[in-house]
Enzyme design. Structure first.
Site, short mmCIF file in Angstrom:
data_model
loop_
_atom_site.label_atom_id
_atom_site.label_comp_id
_atom_site.label_asym_id
_atom_site.label_seq_id
_atom_site.Cartn_x
_atom_site.Cartn_y
_atom_site.Cartn_z
N ASN A 80 0.84 -1.20 0.00
CA ASN A 80 0.00 0.00 0.00
C ASN A 80 0.88 1.25 0.00
O ASN A 80 0.78 2.12 0.88
CB ASN A 80 -0.95 -0.01 1.20
CG ASN A 80 -2.22 0.79 0.93
OD1 ASN A 80 -2.33 1.48 -0.09
ND2 ASN A 80 -3.17 0.72 1.82
N HIS A 124 -8.50 3.56 8.40
CA HIS A 124 -9.07 2.29 7.93
C HIS A 124 -10.47 2.06 8.46
O HIS A 124 -11.29 1.43 7.79
CB HIS A 124 -8.17 1.12 8.34
CG HIS A 124 -7.01 0.90 7.43
ND1 HIS A 124 -5.79 1.50 7.62
CD2 HIS A 124 -6.88 0.14 6.30
CE1 HIS A 124 -4.96 1.13 6.66
NE2 HIS A 124 -5.59 0.30 5.85
#
Length: 484
Positions: free
Chosen positions: A339, A370
């Site tokens: 990521n 998140h």
């Protein structure tokens, strides 16, 4: 019987909604891929103005969002317009703070609603993915605008200076950057100046000027094509899809806390199976991120220059480096190649700007971004501990193993195995989400990684983090400049 029937019906609906969302996602991304090729060929900077390119990218992005998420896509547009107001009305010294609080606050409220209103996220309402990408872009632009207008050049790092935005964008530029069809569904986040340079046709040219082509025998600048890079990434996407369909379903993470499995399987075998199920969970991320990267490349965006072998590179927006992930010999190396664009965002908006405890604050921001599932916080809090312990081991021990090739090879093998197991140990709660399975899992492996990390931090001397050293050096340089 009625309760069982109800649960079966609910599970069927959730499965149906999950399949529908995945079909919508893949359909949008494949259509975006075709649109990207068309965009590069027929709406290239030589054929269309920047305004036309901005408008096309924006309108198609809005269409994709509505197609995938229906009325829930209104959350994306509300957040975008709220922060456009902040960007134009807030004072420059505070623009990054206000934008950050509003964007992260709205994202967090949406995360909460998915759990407590939509019962842990009925998947057709899972508009949080695009909202997370938009939050990254909003905060990135706000920080870079603050750097460009509200700070002196000597106060900035070289990267901040390069990416600083000197004027507020127009509404069309702002909407295009946040809602363009190439990144609205799966990202990745890119820098505002890079995106504007791409739309205006300066993106590739700027990178090519960094190379002396006359020394290489060229009379003029080459014209790199992304077609080869797109085809290569589509092959990775296809392999990842096959692995997802064959491995992920057959090796569920939930099996590692199955009572029968725990009773009959020795500790080392459980660790081995943990590695297997973690590997099986990766292909869906490889698929989504590589396909998103291919879409951007197909539109002509993502050129990053020329490597030492003279090969054109199209990895400016790449979100992962699979080889470096699978061969990582340190926790830091693993994180830096997984990521990638989110890691870059965390560095630019948090780590480089944090007044204290940058590592801890960066992990906490990552968890908050998140969502609010407890498993995320178990993962990122564990990540803080492992990062600090790994840094202490590397700073105190690594130099003893660099004297010979066999020693260095043995060190790399051991650190690879420990890194892979540490990652598996850390990310298991991220997949399981809830508190009970997380605690059950950690109990089943005796909290061994937590205990080892604490012992390392207690026994090994802690050297000053490089972040603090760099900050002190930057401040000393700034004071010297000011005194002159």
């Amino acid at each position: 019987e009625r309760i069982l029937a109800f649960l079966l019906q609910e599970s069927k609906q959730v499965f149906f909604f999950a399949c529908l969302l995945q079909i919508n996602f893949v359909a949008c991304q494949l259509f975006a891929l075709l649109a990207a090729f068309w965009f590069r060929i027929y709406l290239s900077p030589s054929h269309a103005s920047s305004a036309v390119r901005h408008a096309f990218a924006t309108l198609f992005g809005i269409y994709f969002a509505v197609f995938c998420f229906g009325w829930y896509s209104i959350h994306l547009f509300v957040l975008v317009m709220m922060n456009y107001g902040i960007m134009n009305m807030a004072s420059i010294p505070n623009i990054h703070r206000y934008s950050f609080v509003v964007a992260m606050g709205y994202l967090t409220l949406c995360h909460i609603s998915r759990i407590y209103i939509f019962h842990y996220g009925i998947l057709t309402t899972d508009f949080s993915g695009p909202l997370m990408i938009i939050t990254q872009k909003i905060t990135t632009l706000a920080c870079q605008l603050h750097d460009g207008i509200g700070r002196q050049a000597e106060e900035l790092t070289a990267e901040q200076n390069r990416l600083a935005v000197k004027s507020r964008p127009s509404l069309l530029e702002y909407l295009s950057y946040l809602l363009n069809f190439m990144s609205i569904i799966a990202g990745p986040c890119s820098n505002y100046k890079d995106y504007i340079a791409f739309i205006e046709g300066r993106h590739v040219h700027m990178k090519l000027l960094e190379v002396n082509w006359k020394q290489k025998g060229y009379d003029r600048l080459p014209d790199p094509s992304p077609t080869g890079a797109v085809m290569y990434k589509l092959c990775i996407t296809l392999v990842s899809l096959i692995l997802f369909l064959t491995l992920t379903k057959n090796f569920p993470m939930a099996y590692i806390i199955d009572n029968e499995f725990l009773d009959k399987t020795p500790f080392l075998s459980r660790l081995g199976y943990l590695y297997v199920v973690t590997q099986a969970a990766k292909p869906k991320y490889y698929f989504a991120w590589t396909l998103a990267d291919a879409v951007n490349n197909a539109a002509g965006y993502g050129f990053s220059g020329v490597d030492e072998r003279g090969t054109f590179r199209w990895d400016l927006l790449s979100n992962l480096n699979i080889w470096n992930i699978e061969t990582a010999t340190s926790f830091k190396m693993y994180i830096e190649n997984w990521n990638i664009q989110t890691a870059a965002w965390l560095k630019r908006v948090c780590y480089d700007r944090a007044p204290w405890y940058p590592t801890a604050l960066t992990f906490i921001l990552s968890a908050l971004w998140h969502g609010i599932y407890p498993g995320y916080y178990f993962t990122f809090l564990t990540g803080i501990l492992i990062t600090l312990a790994a840094r202490a081991i590397r700073n105190n021990c690594r130099h003893y193993f660099l004297s010979s090739v066999p020693l260095k090879t043995a060190y790399d093998i051991v650190t690879w195995a420990v890194t892979q197991l540490a990652v598996c140990y850390t990310v298991a709660p991220f997949v399981m989400l809830a508190v009970e399975p997380t605690i059950k899992f950690y109990k089943s492996v005796y909290f061994h990684m937590h205990i080892l990390c604490i012992l390392v931090l207690l026994l090994l001397p802690i050297r000053p983090p490089t972040h603090s050293v760099r900050r002190a050096q930057n401040q000393a340089t700034l004071n010297s400049i000011k005194s002159k």
